[in-house]
Design a protein around this motif. Structure first.
Motif, short mmCIF file in Angstrom:
data_model
loop_
_atom_site.label_atom_id
_atom_site.label_comp_id
_atom_site.label_asym_id
_atom_site.label_seq_id
_atom_site.Cartn_x
_atom_site.Cartn_y
_atom_site.Cartn_z
N GLY A 246 0.81 -1.22 0.00
CA GLY A 246 0.00 0.00 0.00
C GLY A 246 0.84 1.27 0.00
N THR A 247 2.17 1.12 0.09
CA THR A 247 3.05 2.29 0.15
C THR A 247 2.92 3.17 -1.10
OG1 THR A 247 4.65 1.19 1.58
CG2 THR A 247 5.46 3.05 0.28
N LYS A 248 2.95 2.54 -2.27
CA LYS A 248 2.91 3.32 -3.52
C LYS A 248 1.59 4.09 -3.65
CE LYS A 248 4.35 -0.19 -6.09
NZ LYS A 248 4.77 -1.04 -7.21
N LEU A 249 0.49 3.40 -3.36
CA LEU A 249 -0.82 4.06 -3.50
C LEU A 249 -0.94 5.21 -2.50
CD1 LEU A 249 -3.52 3.98 -5.00
CD2 LEU A 249 -4.38 2.42 -3.24
N ARG A 250 -0.46 4.99 -1.28
CA ARG A 250 -0.52 6.03 -0.24
C ARG A 250 0.36 7.22 -0.61
NH1 ARG A 250 0.35 2.80 3.46
NH2 ARG A 250 2.57 3.15 3.80
N PHE A 251 1.56 6.93 -1.11
CA PHE A 251 2.52 7.98 -1.50
C PHE A 251 1.89 8.87 -2.59
CE2 PHE A 251 6.39 8.79 -4.33
CZ PHE A 251 6.83 9.88 -3.59
N TYR A 252 1.31 8.25 -3.60
CA TYR A 252 0.76 9.00 -4.72
C TYR A 252 -0.53 9.73 -4.35
CZ TYR A 252 -1.25 9.97 -9.31
OH TYR A 252 -1.81 10.59 -10.39
N MET A 253 -1.46 9.02 -3.70
CA MET A 253 -2.77 9.63 -3.40
C MET A 253 -2.63 10.74 -2.35
SD MET A 253 -4.78 8.32 -5.53
CE MET A 253 -6.28 9.06 -4.92
N ASP A 254 -1.75 10.56 -1.39
CA ASP A 254 -1.54 11.63 -0.40
C ASP A 254 -0.93 12.87 -1.03
OD1 ASP A 254 -2.69 10.23 1.59
OD2 ASP A 254 -0.86 9.79 2.71
N PHE A 255 -0.08 12.66 -2.05
CA PHE A 255 0.45 13.82 -2.78
C PHE A 255 -0.69 14.57 -3.45
CE2 PHE A 255 1.34 15.14 -7.18
CZ PHE A 255 2.10 16.28 -6.92
N LEU A 256 -1.59 13.84 -4.12
CA LEU A 256 -2.72 14.48 -4.81
C LEU A 256 -3.63 15.23 -3.84
CD1 LEU A 256 -3.83 11.77 -7.43
CD2 LEU A 256 -2.27 13.71 -7.76
N ARG A 257 -3.85 14.63 -2.67
CA ARG A 257 -4.80 15.23 -1.71
C ARG A 257 -4.18 16.38 -0.91
NH1 ARG A 257 -6.04 9.34 -0.02
NH2 ARG A 257 -7.74 8.76 -1.41
N ARG A 258 -2.91 16.22 -0.51
CA ARG A 258 -2.34 17.16 0.45
C ARG A 258 -1.45 18.23 -0.17
NH1 ARG A 258 -0.58 13.53 5.71
NH2 ARG A 258 -2.50 12.30 5.86
N LEU A 259 -0.59 17.83 -1.11
CA LEU A 259 0.40 18.78 -1.62
C LEU A 259 -0.02 19.43 -2.94
CD1 LEU A 259 3.12 20.12 -1.20
CD2 LEU A 259 4.20 18.20 -2.36
N HIS A 260 -0.60 18.63 -3.83
CA HIS A 260 -0.91 19.17 -5.16
C HIS A 260 -1.78 20.43 -5.12
CE1 HIS A 260 -2.66 19.35 -9.25
NE2 HIS A 260 -1.43 18.98 -9.59
N PRO A 261 -2.82 20.49 -4.26
CA PRO A 261 -3.64 21.72 -4.23
C PRO A 261 -2.83 22.97 -3.88
CG PRO A 261 -4.77 19.93 -3.12
CD PRO A 261 -3.38 19.45 -3.38
N ILE A 262 -1.80 22.82 -3.06
CA ILE A 262 -0.98 23.97 -2.65
C ILE A 262 -0.15 24.49 -3.82
CG2 ILE A 262 0.86 24.71 -1.07
CD1 ILE A 262 -0.05 22.48 0.82
N LEU A 263 0.17 23.60 -4.76
CA LEU A 263 1.05 23.97 -5.87
C LEU A 263 0.33 24.69 -7.00
CD1 LEU A 263 3.08 20.64 -6.10
CD2 LEU A 263 3.77 22.76 -4.99
N GLN A 264 -1.02 24.75 -6.92
CA GLN A 264 -1.79 25.34 -8.02
C GLN A 264 -1.89 26.86 -7.90
OE1 GLN A 264 -2.65 23.03 -10.49
NE2 GLN A 264 -1.23 22.09 -9.05
#
Length: 305
Positions: A246-264
């Protein structure tokens, strides 16, 4: 022996990251539902949209095309023939066979007619083949889809691809690439919408779907991908996944949920390329600059020159 958690029959797969055992029938059902839910979660497209699936002959893109058709979407295929010897010949044949068996529309665009084959360009370009190959595929996919009136381009990028790309971008803190790493790139300024409905599936999950669905695909990797850093990142993530499912899915999905919005926060200014008219951030797009460099070299090195 594990049993399917839906019907009690003998399971054909155990998915440790989901703690789920499934038989053939319920694995296909689970896969299709997950594709559908990903399309809806990220608002990728609807049943009225015309979708162009970029197919390579591999497990991911053919599984995607198959799944979209089973789910009732209007999806045609585009294969870009890169001219990489037998590898391209086998890949093209797999796509043509897939389309013929299912009576689907497949377009073939030959790169040699647009600029040159990848091996020919590699002979005169100092960069790794993967860097300009990716540019060329994105350019011609977008132009083709727009000219043919497609609303969406769907690619078979999977969780292994996306998590490896994310790791690479984080290691170099490439903020521009990080801000654009998302399963949907919206249309506008000459760009057709691009989506990645398989971002929650691993390569193994796509391969299993292809196998259980009777999809014949090309297993070999592109010969130019040997030594690519993305392969090393995939190996590293695979080792982590083995120890902690589950590491890969957590790494990617948490990026989309937590960090990506800040970068927009920053908008990219686009303009038409002054040579070909395709959208670009510079006066001349990267493909026209590539043509400007390599075509004179190719002409001067040809036997008839």
């Amino acid at each position: 022996m594990r049993r399917c958690q839906r019907c009690g029959q003998k399971a054909v797969v155990y998915l440790p990251q989901h703690r789920l055992s499934l038989c053939k029938e319920h694995y296909i059902e689970w896969y299709l539902k997950r594709v559908e839910s990903t399309i809806r979660e990220f608002k990728m497209f609807g049943k009225d949209d015309r979708v162009l699936v970029a197919v390579s002959g591999g497990k991911d893109s053919l599984s995607l095309w198959d799944a979209l058709c089973r789910l009732g979407y209007t999806a045609d295929g585009l294969y870009i023939d890169l001219g990489i010897g037998e590898y391209s010949q086998r890949s093209r044949l797999a796509c043509e066979r897939f389309a013929k068996e299912r009576e689907l529309e497949l377009y073939v665009l030959e790169l040699r007619k647009e600029i040159a084959t990848i091996p020919e360009i590699k002979e005169v370009e100092s960069r790794p083949a993967c860097s300009f190959c990716g540019q060329l595929k994105r350019y011609y996919m977008n132009r083709f889809a727009r000219e043919k009136g497609y609303h969406v381009i769907a690619t078979g990028h999977n969780l292994d691809d996306e998590s490896a790309t994310l790791l690479s971008n984080v290691l170099s803190w490439n903020m521009g690439y990080l801000s654009r790493q998302f399963p949907v790139l919206l249309e506008g300024d000459g760009f057709v919408r691009k989506v990645k409905p398989l971002v929650k599936f691993t390569e193994k999950e796509n391969a299993l779907y292809a196998f259980l669905s009777g999809i014949e695909y090309v297993e070999e990797e592109c010969p130019f991908s040997e030594g690519a850093s993305s392969i090393e990142y995939k190996k590293t993530l695979a080792q982590m996944e083995e120890k902690s499912p589950g590491t890969k899915l957590r790494f990617y999905m948490d990026f989309l949920r937590r960090l990506h919005p800040i970068l927009q926060t920053q908008e990219v200014e686009l303009r038409p390329c002054k040579v070909c008219g395709e959208p670009t951030t510079a006066e001349v797009c990267s493909v026209c600059r590539l043509k400007e460099r390599v075509i004179p070299k190719l002409l001067s090195s040809s036997p008839s020159s």
